[in-house]
Design a protein around this motif. Structure first.
Motif, PDB file in Angstrom:
ATOM      1  N   VAL A 139      45.057   0.866 -15.962  1.00 13.54           N
ATOM      2  CA  VAL A 139      44.002   0.899 -16.964  1.00 13.54           C
ATOM      3  C   VAL A 139      42.961   1.957 -16.614  1.00 13.54           C
ATOM      4  CG1 VAL A 139      42.170  -0.433 -18.086  1.00 13.54           C
ATOM      5  CG2 VAL A 139      44.343  -1.535 -17.498  1.00 13.54           C
ATOM      6  N   ALA A 140      42.516   1.947 -15.362  1.00 14.05           N
ATOM      7  CA  ALA A 140      41.408   2.811 -14.964  1.00 14.05           C
ATOM      8  C   ALA A 140      41.808   4.288 -14.905  1.00 14.05           C
ATOM      9  CB  ALA A 140      40.874   2.363 -13.600  1.00 14.05           C
ATOM     10  N   MET A 141      43.061   4.561 -14.565  1.00 16.04           N
ATOM     11  CA  MET A 141      43.478   5.951 -14.384  1.00 16.04           C
ATOM     12  C   MET A 141      43.399   6.762 -15.685  1.00 16.04           C
ATOM     13  SD  MET A 141      44.591   7.934 -11.965  1.00 16.04           S
ATOM     14  CE  MET A 141      45.400   9.524 -11.799  1.00 16.04           C
ATOM     15  N   PRO A 142      43.972   6.297 -16.800  1.00 23.89           N
ATOM     16  CA  PRO A 142      43.825   7.088 -18.037  1.00 23.89           C
ATOM     17  C   PRO A 142      42.367   7.258 -18.468  1.00 23.89           C
ATOM     18  CG  PRO A 142      45.544   5.421 -18.273  1.00 23.89           C
ATOM     19  CD  PRO A 142      44.812   5.107 -17.006  1.00 23.89           C
ATOM     20  N   VAL A 143      41.573   6.196 -18.289  1.00 24.07           N
ATOM     21  CA  VAL A 143      40.160   6.295 -18.667  1.00 24.07           C
ATOM     22  C   VAL A 143      39.444   7.319 -17.780  1.00 24.07           C
ATOM     23  CG1 VAL A 143      37.998   5.004 -18.874  1.00 24.07           C
ATOM     24  CG2 VAL A 143      40.165   3.922 -19.502  1.00 24.07           C
ATOM     25  N   TYR A 144      39.767   7.313 -16.501  1.00 22.93           N
ATOM     26  CA  TYR A 144      39.153   8.271 -15.572  1.00 22.93           C
ATOM     27  C   TYR A 144      39.494   9.707 -15.973  1.00 22.93           C
ATOM     28  CZ  TYR A 144      38.484  10.935 -11.255  1.00 22.93           C
ATOM     29  OH  TYR A 144      38.116  11.879 -10.337  1.00 22.93           O
ATOM     30  N   VAL A 145      40.739   9.948 -16.331  1.00 25.55           N
ATOM     31  CA  VAL A 145      41.158  11.309 -16.692  1.00 25.55           C
ATOM     32  C   VAL A 145      40.453  11.778 -17.961  1.00 25.55           C
ATOM     33  CG1 VAL A 145      43.132  12.685 -17.502  1.00 25.55           C
ATOM     34  CG2 VAL A 145      43.390  11.184 -15.522  1.00 25.55           C
TER      35      VAL A 145
END
Length: 454
Positions: free
Chosen positions: A272-278
């Protein structure tokens, strides 16, 4: 592959039964790599307007989670089957259920509900199929070759995650996702036929292996640890205990399962956090996210090829080190390092990740008796199937509350702490401190008696 890299895998590649099975395993792995994209893309096409996210989530869950229920509901009927039978039945069910999707499409009756139902049926035996593959390894090969065989099976999947998604994209653009799923169904049909052809040979080789183990002490006896398996009176009843109960009675297996569950659970929020971070923090495109996943896949493929060379390493210490190094490799992302640093660090995380599951499975193969191994591995697989989705569910509110980068940092620190705590516990309770209470002969008598009680 160079000869040096291939060296640990030569006994696996040269085994007459496994050599006939490996092409089918490689074909089905490629089919699963195609399905990584096709399953969600078809869900998006079939979902009603305004419900695309919901039905996509249902489709992803249906392709994995029902296997946990299948482990519990079908254990009484499947627990005593051979590895080749379990793996073959899983492949057959997958081929039939996935093959029904293009048939329903041609008949004009395929909708989102039927699609999710067929995906759920296809995954019902998946933990048993995975257990069957690794049980077959234990039935056919000496213990010293288990890690290399486990790693080789994992390499197929790792290679498929690199090749499968881009190939699926090209095929979806050309013929549509429903026909990519049809290809996945055919790949499992090939695997089911492969298992059906090797069953007689597997039975013969398995019988030879059991006869040899009766004559010789089991090799590398669990690093010299205490022989008490904490078996209770259920082991002597006519009805075999479930895999969950066998694990619960054995502190070694329970600790191993707990470590794996915690490790995978703590990695779950990354999805979840990885796409939002990118997108939000790096203000980058989907291509950047794909680059991270590709780097992880390439690292994991290399790590899988190197896993066979870890045979002489103490497995429990190795697992603790993997978890700690994996958490360390994720720290650059959580600390907001530039892409030029965090991308190779993520590739390193993939390289470290790859040996974990083969090593953990080798410990299960070593610790559990031959009669218990399918049930134990199926129970382990059923719980691990739940671990990443549960962690992913936690990732949503964590990302909303903390933000993407702090969530990545919290996960990295938690995984690092888990590895360090495990390493400390392993060093403190190092096997061999207490004298063994049973000799090799007594151990063989006890194993024989336990197998006979089944």
């Amino acid at each position: 592959m160079t000869p040096a890299v291939l060296l640990p895998y030569r006994p696996v590649l040269g085994h007459p039964v496994l050599r006939r099975l490996l092409p089918g395993l490689a074909t089905s792995a490629l089919g699963d790599g195609l399905a990584l994209v096709a399953v969600t893309w078809l869900a998006l096409q079939l979902a009603p307007d305004g419900q695309r996210g919901t039905w996509t989530a249902f489709a992803v869950a249906a392709y994995t989670l029902p296997g946990a229920a299948g482990t519990v509901l079908l254990g009484r009927w499947l627990g005593g089957r051979s590895g080749a039978q379990l793996a073959g039945w899983d492949a057959g069910v997958r081929a039939a259920a996935l093959g029904a999707i293009p048939v329903a499409h041609l008949a004009g009756v395929l909708d989102a509900g039927l699609y999710v139902a067929l995906l759920a049926v296809s995954s019902l035996l998946h933990p048993w199929g995975s257990a069957g593959r690794f049980t077959l390894v234990a039935e056919l090969l000496p213990q010293r070759h288990h890690l290399a065989a486990n790693a080789l099976l994992g390499v197929f999947g790792q290679a498929a995650t690199i090749v499968g998604p881009p190939l699926a994209g090209l095929l979806i653009a050309g013929v549509g996702p429903v026909w990519v799923i049809a290809i996945d169904a055919v790949s499992f049909a090939v695997l089911a036929v492969s298992y059906r052809l090797v069953v007689p040979a597997a039975r013969r080789d398995g019988a030879v292996r059991r006869e040899q183990e009766d004559r010789h002490e089991r090799e590398d006896r669990d690093e010299g640890e205490d022989e008490d398996r904490h078996r209770d009176e259920d082991a002597h009843r006519n009805e075999p205990a479930s895999g969950f109960r066998i694990i619960a009675r054995d502190r070694s297996l329970l600790g191993l399962l707990s470590l794996s569950f915690a490790f995978f659970f703590l990695f779950g929020p990354f999805y979840v956090a990885m796409p939002v971070y990118v997108t939000d923090d790096l203000h980058a495109s989907a291509g950047t996210l794909a680059a991270y996943y590709t780097a992880f896949g390439v690292g994991s493929l290399l790590g899988g090829l190197l896993t066979g060379h870890l045979r002489g390493w103490p497995p429990r210490t190795t697992l603790a080190g993997i978890v700690a190094l994996f958490g360390t490799a994720l720290l650059p992302l959580g600390l907001g390092a530039p892409v030029v640093l965090s991308l190779p660090a993520f590739a390193l995380a993939g390289l470290v990740w790859a040996p974990y599951q083969p090593t953990a499975t080798a410990l299960f193969q070593r610790r559990a008796g031959a009669a218990d191994l399918p049930r134990v591995l199926a129970a382990n697989g059923a719980l691990l199937v739940l671990s990443v989705p549960l962690g992913t569910m936690l990732g949503g509110p964590a990302t909303a509350l903390l933000g993407a980068r702090p969530t990545l940092l919290a996960c990295a620190v938690a995984i690092l702490a888990l590895g360090l705590l495990t390493a400390g516990f392993t060093a403190r309770h190092r096997p061999g401190r207490r004298p063994k209470e049973t000799g090799p002969g007594q151990d063989r008598v006890r194993l024989t008696a336990r197998s006979g009680s089944k």
